[in-house]
Design an enzyme around this catalytic site. Structure first.
Site, PDB file in Angstrom:
ATOM      1  NE  ARG A 175      17.217 -19.393   4.828  1.00 31.88           N
ATOM      2  CZ  ARG A 175      17.197 -18.070   4.728  1.00 31.88           C
ATOM      3  NH1 ARG A 175      16.414 -17.490   3.856  1.00 31.88           N
ATOM      4  NH2 ARG A 175      17.949 -17.319   5.519  1.00 31.88           N
TER       5      ARG A 175
ATOM      6  CG  ASP B 235      10.221  -5.351   5.425  1.00 28.97           C
ATOM      7  OD1 ASP B 235       9.007  -5.141   5.473  1.00 28.97           O
ATOM      8  OD2 ASP B 235      10.918  -5.484   6.447  1.00 28.97           O
TER       9      ASP B 235
ATOM     10  CG  PHE C 236       8.097 -12.188   9.631  1.00 29.15           C
ATOM     11  CD1 PHE C 236       8.964 -11.109   9.544  1.00 29.15           C
ATOM     12  CD2 PHE C 236       8.601 -13.459   9.428  1.00 29.15           C
ATOM     13  CE1 PHE C 236      10.319 -11.296   9.270  1.00 29.15           C
ATOM     14  CE2 PHE C 236       9.951 -13.666   9.163  1.00 29.15           C
ATOM     15  CZ  PHE C 236      10.805 -12.579   9.086  1.00 29.15           C
TER      16      PHE C 236
ATOM     17  CD  GLU D 117      16.219  -8.863  -1.777  1.00 28.98           C
ATOM     18  OE1 GLU D 117      16.027 -10.056  -1.482  1.00 28.98           O
ATOM     19  OE2 GLU D 117      16.603  -8.027  -0.963  1.00 28.98           O
ATOM     20  CG  ASP D 118      13.764 -12.740   0.050  1.00 27.20           C
ATOM     21  OD1 ASP D 118      14.119 -11.546  -0.084  1.00 27.20           O
ATOM     22  OD2 ASP D 118      14.041 -13.399   1.074  1.00 27.20           O
TER      23      ASP D 118
HETATM   24  P1  IMP Z   1      14.467  -4.482   3.529  1.00 26.82           P
HETATM   25  O1  IMP Z   1      15.906  -4.069   3.451  1.00 26.82           O
HETATM   26  O2  IMP Z   1      13.834  -4.026   4.827  1.00 26.82           O
HETATM   27  O3  IMP Z   1      13.645  -4.126   2.335  1.00 26.82           O
HETATM   28  O4  IMP Z   1      14.448  -6.041   3.729  1.00 26.82           O
HETATM   29  C1  IMP Z   1      14.688  -6.921   2.784  1.00 26.82           C
HETATM   30  C2  IMP Z   1      15.092  -8.244   3.405  1.00 26.82           C
HETATM   31  O5  IMP Z   1      14.505  -8.491   4.696  1.00 26.82           O
HETATM   32  C3  IMP Z   1      14.573  -9.352   2.548  1.00 26.82           C
HETATM   33  O6  IMP Z   1      15.515  -9.670   1.552  1.00 26.82           O
HETATM   34  C4  IMP Z   1      14.373 -10.478   3.532  1.00 26.82           C
HETATM   35  O7  IMP Z   1      15.562 -11.207   3.681  1.00 26.82           O
HETATM   36  C5  IMP Z   1      14.049  -9.808   4.829  1.00 26.82           C
HETATM   37  N1  IMP Z   1      12.586  -9.789   5.112  1.00 26.82           N
HETATM   38  C6  IMP Z   1      11.770  -8.727   5.142  1.00 26.82           C
HETATM   39  N2  IMP Z   1      10.499  -9.074   5.424  1.00 26.82           N
HETATM   40  C7  IMP Z   1      10.505 -10.415   5.575  1.00 26.82           C
HETATM   41  C8  IMP Z   1       9.468 -11.384   5.853  1.00 26.82           C
HETATM   42  O8  IMP Z   1       8.270 -11.105   6.019  1.00 26.82           O
HETATM   43  N3  IMP Z   1       9.878 -12.677   5.923  1.00 26.82           N
HETATM   44  C9  IMP Z   1      11.180 -13.067   5.726  1.00 26.82           C
HETATM   45  N4  IMP Z   1      12.164 -12.197   5.443  1.00 26.82           N
HETATM   46  C10 IMP Z   1      11.836 -10.875   5.362  1.00 26.82           C
HETATM   47 MG    MG Z   2      16.544 -11.348   1.345  1.00 31.20          MG
END
Ligand code: IMP
Ligand code: MG
Length: 211
Positions: free
Chosen positions: A191, A125, A178, A121-122
């Site tokens: 990206r 969050d 962000f 995963e990148d």
């Molecule tokens: P989660 O389900 O809230 O943990 O979110 C995960 C996904 O949200 C990541 O795989 C990203 O695609 C996106 N995301 C969350 N925070 C950021 C950020 O700061 N920048 C870009 N994408 C984010």
């Molecule tokens: Mg993602």
């Protein structure tokens, strides 16, 4: 076991003007949080640790589109093992929507039965995506193991009930800001920027995004 935690929550930003950057960077970024060279070094360490853990196993790197593309390329190049690499895609919310169920938009192209799956995963969050993927894989396949590797972790952002969501390998803990670049986007922009930068708040607003 693993190595130390790298916490960038109090790290000063690098000025965009101090390195060669495209014009949009000075306009849209507050500053650079992680330089590409630092990402590469950290990824090499993660690759090395993964190589140690998965020797003799049937490793499948499962990248989460689209954000993990740069990371999984560098990560997989550094793992000196024969491995399979494939991708999945999970729905993200459209403007203004909150809550609800996530959806798998692309299923893995590799049969994961009996495999040692490492989700790549990148960023973690709220924790919803990673938990969703793990549940989905557990219900749909019979992998030998499922672990995860995230380049970034915004630990302060976990939703109630998701506090225990944590990748097995984490590149950097970052502040609640962000971030974009190195595969990460805002509305599919930025990206291709090679460093990880913090977006100016006036570009990103709570009203026009789901994050
Ligand atoms: P989660 O389900 O809230 O943990 O979110 C995960 C996904 O949200 C990541 O795989 C990203 O695609 C996106 N995301 C969350 N925070 C950021 C950020 O700061 N920048 C870009 N994408 C984010
Ligand atoms: Mg993602």
């Amino acid at each position: 076991m693993k190595d130390k935690i790298i916490d960038l929550r109090n790290t000063p930003l690098v000025a965009v003007s101090s390195i060669r950057s495209p014009k949009y960077a000075a306009r849209d970024f507050k500053g650079i949080l992680i330089l590409n060279g630092e990402i590469v070094l950290r990824t090499e360490k993660l690759s090395h640790d993964i190589q140690e853990e998965y020797k003799g196993k049937q490793l499948v790197l499962l990248g989460v589109l689209d954000g993990s593309v740069h990371f999984i390329k560098d990560l997989s190049e550094g793992i000196g093992l024969s491995l399979q690499r494939t991708f999945i895609k999970v729905s993200s919310y459209k403007q203004g929507t909150v809550g609800g169920d996530l959806e798998l938009l692309l299923t893995p192209m590799v049969n994961l039965d009996g495999k040692d799956v490492l989700i790549v995963e990148d960023i973690v969050d709220s924790g919803r995506t990673l938990r969703f993927i793990i549940n989905k894989l557990t219900n749909s396949f019979k992998p030998n193991s499922i672990k995860s590797c995230a380049l970034l972790d915004k630990v302060e952002r976990r939703l109630p009930g998701f506090e225990d969501v944590k990748a097995d390998y984490t590149g950097f803990i970052i502040p609640d800001e962000f971030v974009v670049g190195y595969g990460l986007d805002y509305a599919d922009n930025y990206r291709g920027y090679k460093h990880i930068a913090i977006l100016k708040p006036e570009i990103f607003s709570e009203n026009n995004s789901d994050k």
